[in-house]
Design a protein around this motif. Structure first.
Motif, PDB file in Angstrom:
ATOM      1  N   CYS A   1      12.663  10.488 -28.747  1.00  0.00           N
ATOM      2  CA  CYS A   1      13.048   9.684 -27.578  1.00  0.00           C
ATOM      3  C   CYS A   1      11.837   9.237 -26.775  1.00  0.00           C
ATOM      4  CB  CYS A   1      14.012  10.474 -26.685  1.00  0.00           C
ATOM      5  SG  CYS A   1      15.653  10.701 -27.395  1.00  0.00           S
ATOM      6  N   THR A   2      10.871  10.136 -26.600  1.00  0.00           N
ATOM      7  CA  THR A   2       9.679   9.764 -25.830  1.00  0.00           C
ATOM      8  C   THR A   2       8.826   8.745 -26.575  1.00  0.00           C
ATOM      9  OG1 THR A   2       8.595  11.760 -26.708  1.00  0.00           O
ATOM     10  CG2 THR A   2       9.525  11.878 -24.485  1.00  0.00           C
ATOM     11  N   VAL A   3       8.777   8.848 -27.896  1.00  0.00           N
ATOM     12  CA  VAL A   3       8.039   7.847 -28.683  1.00  0.00           C
ATOM     13  C   VAL A   3       8.710   6.482 -28.561  1.00  0.00           C
ATOM     14  CG1 VAL A   3       7.409   7.146 -31.024  1.00  0.00           C
ATOM     15  CG2 VAL A   3       7.016   9.485 -30.301  1.00  0.00           C
ATOM     16  N   LEU A   4      10.050   6.459 -28.670  1.00  0.00           N
ATOM     17  CA  LEU A   4      10.773   5.203 -28.499  1.00  0.00           C
ATOM     18  C   LEU A   4      10.577   4.641 -27.090  1.00  0.00           C
ATOM     19  CD1 LEU A   4      14.158   5.998 -30.314  1.00  0.00           C
ATOM     20  CD2 LEU A   4      12.331   4.496 -31.100  1.00  0.00           C
ATOM     21  N   ALA A   5      10.607   5.537 -26.097  1.00  0.00           N
ATOM     22  CA  ALA A   5      10.388   5.095 -24.715  1.00  0.00           C
ATOM     23  C   ALA A   5       8.993   4.525 -24.535  1.00  0.00           C
ATOM     24  CB  ALA A   5      10.604   6.265 -23.760  1.00  0.00           C
ATOM     25  N   PHE A   6       8.024   5.102 -25.235  1.00  0.00           N
ATOM     26  CA  PHE A   6       6.646   4.598 -25.157  1.00  0.00           C
ATOM     27  C   PHE A   6       6.553   3.180 -25.705  1.00  0.00           C
ATOM     28  CE2 PHE A   6       2.620   3.952 -27.436  1.00  0.00           C
ATOM     29  CZ  PHE A   6       1.741   3.999 -26.376  1.00  0.00           C
ATOM     30  N   PHE A   7       7.172   2.934 -26.862  1.00  0.00           N
ATOM     31  CA  PHE A   7       7.119   1.600 -27.452  1.00  0.00           C
ATOM     32  C   PHE A   7       7.878   0.587 -26.598  1.00  0.00           C
ATOM     33  CE2 PHE A   7       6.198   3.945 -31.474  1.00  0.00           C
ATOM     34  CZ  PHE A   7       4.992   3.309 -31.770  1.00  0.00           C
ATOM     35  N   ILE A   8       9.023   1.009 -26.048  1.00  0.00           N
ATOM     36  CA  ILE A   8       9.782   0.109 -25.180  1.00  0.00           C
ATOM     37  C   ILE A   8       8.999  -0.211 -23.915  1.00  0.00           C
ATOM     38  CG2 ILE A   8      11.865  -0.089 -23.754  1.00  0.00           C
ATOM     39  CD1 ILE A   8      13.327   1.575 -25.872  1.00  0.00           C
TER      40      ILE A   8
END
Length: 281
Positions: free
Chosen positions: A87-94
């Motif tokens: 989730c944090t990786v996805l949040a980083f890309f977003i």
């Protein structure tokens, strides 16, 4: 001897608090901004359509705030570690995409909005969440000095490590129905009918229920409380335990009151540890 680990612990605690403060504030601001946009549309146009003008901002704020709470309170739990990292990786890309898009709009359009500013600020916030998720208590071993763990002496069998979902304790993998019906114990019961159970047959505790992790969480609460008091006096162990386990203590008290009314033997599982209350007739 423990100076460097303690400095690392303090550094991580500061980073975590900064991440929670920054990203939690961003989440609340996004929520407030979304509702403000919706109110403006209602007052000026008497309609909330189109939804993308305000609903996206509200969902962004809600998602960001929930992610911050998960990183803050679920990072000790092994089952949630992989999900939090994803989730944090996805949040980083977003956040990276939103930041670059807002910067491009500001450069091309020649104007800056409040949302653009918060979109840019969300990028360093996402970086902090990445660091907090991929480091800290969930990766601390038995010899780690994080939050005072340097004085912790591992118990026999405490060095057991869980490396994959296949090795997770049955209770960790059990769903809500399985926990309520105790069906997660079926395999152990069958084995007990076939032979006398040995120590190796008993499932391991979840990581957050083990002595080492409980000690780390207790020391974290103790240090946080001491920082809030801004005093050289150490908080009492009792007050720290009440602050840390008040939910479990409250639930135990509620079901103890039910016990006085003659309720038969009853088990109730809290979020962290099983509590047995009631009476056997």
């Amino acid at each position: 001897m423990h100076t460097l680990p303690r400095q690392q612990s303090l550094c991580f605690s500061t980073m975590l608090n900064s991440a929670v403060l920054l990203n939690g504030s961003l989440g609340l601001v996004y929520l407030g901004l979304g509702f403000w946009i919706m109110g403006e549309k209602l007052s000026e146009e008497n309609t909330i359509l189109p939804l993308n003008g305000w609903l996206v901002v509200i969902l962004q704020g809600f998602t960001w705030f929930v992610l911050v709470l998960a990183v803050r309170y679920k990072r000790h739990q092994l089952l949630h570690t992989a999900r939090l990292k994803l989730c944090t990786v996805l949040a980083f890309f977003i956040a990276s995409f939103v930041c670059v898009t807002s910067l491009w709009e500001a450069i091309v359009g020649g104007s800056v909005s409040v949302k653009m500013i918060f979109d840019v600020v969300s990028f360093p916030g996402a970086i902090l969440l990445i660091f907090c998720t991929f480091s800290g208590p969930e990766n601390a071993g038995p010899d780690s000095d994080l939050d005072g763990a340097g004085v912790y002496t591992p118990l026999p069998g405490d060095g057991h490590k869980i490396s994959s979902d296949a090795n997770l304790p049955p209770f960790e993998k059990a769903g809500l129905i399985s926990r309520l019906s105790f069906s997660w114990l079926n395999q152990l019961m069958k084995k007990g009918k076939e032979k006398t159970l040995e120590d190796k047959d008993i499932p391991h505790l979840r990581r957050e229920d083990r002595a080492e992790m409980c000690y780390l969480m207790f020391m974290e609460q103790l240090q946080n409380k001491q920082k809030k008091k801004q005093s050289s006096d150490r908080p009492t162990i009792l007050s720290t335990l009440l602050l840390w386990q008040w939910k479990q203590i409250l639930l135990s008290g509620i079901f103890s009151l039910r016990k006085k009314r003659g309720i038969p033997f009853f088990f109730f599982f809290t979020s962290s540890t099983p509590i047995a209350v009631g009476k056997v007739w």
